[in-house]
Design a protein around this motif. Structure first.
Motif, short mmCIF file in Angstrom:
data_model
loop_
_atom_site.label_atom_id
_atom_site.label_comp_id
_atom_site.label_asym_id
_atom_site.label_seq_id
_atom_site.Cartn_x
_atom_site.Cartn_y
_atom_site.Cartn_z
N GLN A 97 0.84 -1.20 0.00
CA GLN A 97 0.00 0.00 0.00
C GLN A 97 0.87 1.25 0.00
N ILE A 98 0.49 2.24 -0.82
CA ILE A 98 1.15 3.54 -0.80
C ILE A 98 0.43 4.42 0.21
N TYR A 99 1.20 5.03 1.09
CA TYR A 99 0.66 5.93 2.10
C TYR A 99 1.25 7.32 1.90
N ARG A 100 0.45 8.32 2.25
CA ARG A 100 0.94 9.69 2.36
C ARG A 100 0.70 10.10 3.80
N THR A 101 1.79 10.46 4.49
CA THR A 101 1.64 10.86 5.88
C THR A 101 2.61 11.98 6.20
N GLU A 102 2.51 12.48 7.41
CA GLU A 102 3.32 13.60 7.85
C GLU A 102 4.59 13.13 8.55
N PHE A 103 5.69 13.83 8.25
CA PHE A 103 6.98 13.56 8.88
C PHE A 103 7.57 14.86 9.40
N SER A 104 8.04 14.84 10.63
CA SER A 104 8.84 15.98 11.09
C SER A 104 10.25 15.74 10.55
N LEU A 105 10.91 16.81 10.15
CA LEU A 105 12.24 16.71 9.55
C LEU A 105 13.30 17.05 10.58
N THR A 106 14.31 16.18 10.68
CA THR A 106 15.40 16.41 11.60
C THR A 106 16.62 15.62 11.13
N ASP A 107 17.77 16.03 11.57
CA ASP A 107 18.98 15.28 11.24
C ASP A 107 19.03 14.05 12.13
N ARG A 108 18.70 12.91 11.56
CA ARG A 108 18.70 11.64 12.29
C ARG A 108 20.00 10.87 12.07
N GLY A 109 21.06 11.57 11.66
CA GLY A 109 22.33 10.93 11.36
C GLY A 109 22.91 10.14 12.51
N LYS A 110 22.60 10.55 13.73
CA LYS A 110 23.13 9.83 14.91
C LYS A 110 22.27 8.62 15.28
N PHE A 111 21.15 8.43 14.60
CA PHE A 111 20.27 7.29 14.86
C PHE A 111 20.54 6.16 13.86
N ASN A 112 20.10 4.96 14.19
CA ASN A 112 20.32 3.81 13.32
C ASN A 112 19.42 3.81 12.08
N TYR A 113 18.26 4.49 12.15
CA TYR A 113 17.30 4.41 11.06
C TYR A 113 16.87 5.81 10.64
N ALA A 114 16.88 6.06 9.35
CA ALA A 114 16.61 7.40 8.81
C ALA A 114 15.12 7.75 8.82
N ILE A 115 14.26 6.74 8.86
CA ILE A 115 12.82 7.00 8.95
C ILE A 115 12.26 6.25 10.15
N LEU A 116 11.43 6.96 10.89
CA LEU A 116 10.73 6.39 12.02
C LEU A 116 9.24 6.63 11.79
N LEU A 117 8.46 5.57 11.83
CA LEU A 117 7.00 5.70 11.74
C LEU A 117 6.44 5.66 13.16
N GLY A 118 5.76 6.72 13.56
CA GLY A 118 5.23 6.86 14.91
C GLY A 118 3.81 6.36 15.05
N ARG A 119 3.31 6.42 16.27
CA ARG A 119 2.01 5.81 16.57
C ARG A 119 0.83 6.54 15.94
#
Length: 178
Positions: free
Chosen positions: A124-146
């Motif tokens: 399924q293709i989804y369109r949702t909202e993402f806050s933008l931040t430098d996640r370079g220090k995290f293991n994953y570049a995209i996080l899907l929240g609740r």
């Protein structure tokens, strides 16, 4: 009308009255899945985190601009492509939905832009909202929240990669709002 007859009519009508409230079944996904960014075909590892309210996306070189008189945001997204095992940087853009203030313990608040993006999760293709931040220090570049996950999936915290993105470029897009 006799009370027994009225009770029987109500019992028989109950399934019809509740049909409008039937929800589509939710997918069962692991805490880590592969998603595909629709504009680029890039497949990436994505963390599914019910502990985070809002979804977030890796972004550097963030700049705002006007498109058809409306505010938009352009940014660089960098991550490792699952298919090629090579790091890629994409220049992405999306409409500015709002800005969020992130409250941090013992540090100043941070304001982040929020944009909509399209991605494929399972089939399924989804369109949702993402806050933008430098996640370079995290293991994953995209996080899907609740806010997103509560509408589409149940998360099995003991599993990973229960799905693989398989969307058609011209497929139906589901809009999931925060």
């Amino acid at each position: 009308m006799k009370p027994a007859t009225l009770t029987l009519i109500l019992i028989m009508a109950l399934p019809a009255m509740t049909q409008g409230a039937v929800r589509a079944p939710k997918m069962v996904l692991g805490w880590l899945e592969t998603t595909e960014l629709m504009d680029s075909g890039m497949r990436i590892k994505t963390k599914l985190d019910v502990g985070a309210k809002t979804s977030s996306m890796q972004a550097t070189n963030i700049e705002t601009f006007k498109k058809d008189g409306k505010p938009w945001v352009r940014f660089d997204f960098t991550d490792q492509d699952v298919d090629t095992d090579k790091e890629r940087t994409l220049r992405l853009e999306g409409p500015l939905v709002r800005e969020v203030v992130i409250k941090r313990h013992g540090a100043p608040n941070v304001t982040r832009p929020v944009v909509t993006q399209e991605f494929c999760l399972y089939n399924q293709i989804y369109r949702t909202e993402f806050s933008l931040t430098d996640r370079g220090k995290f293991n994953y570049a995209i996080l899907l929240g609740r806010s997103f996950l509560s509408q589409v999936a149940l998360i099995d915290s003991g599993e990973t990669f229960l799905s693989r993105p398989a969307c058609k470029a011209n497929g139906n897009i589901l809009d999931i709002k925060d």
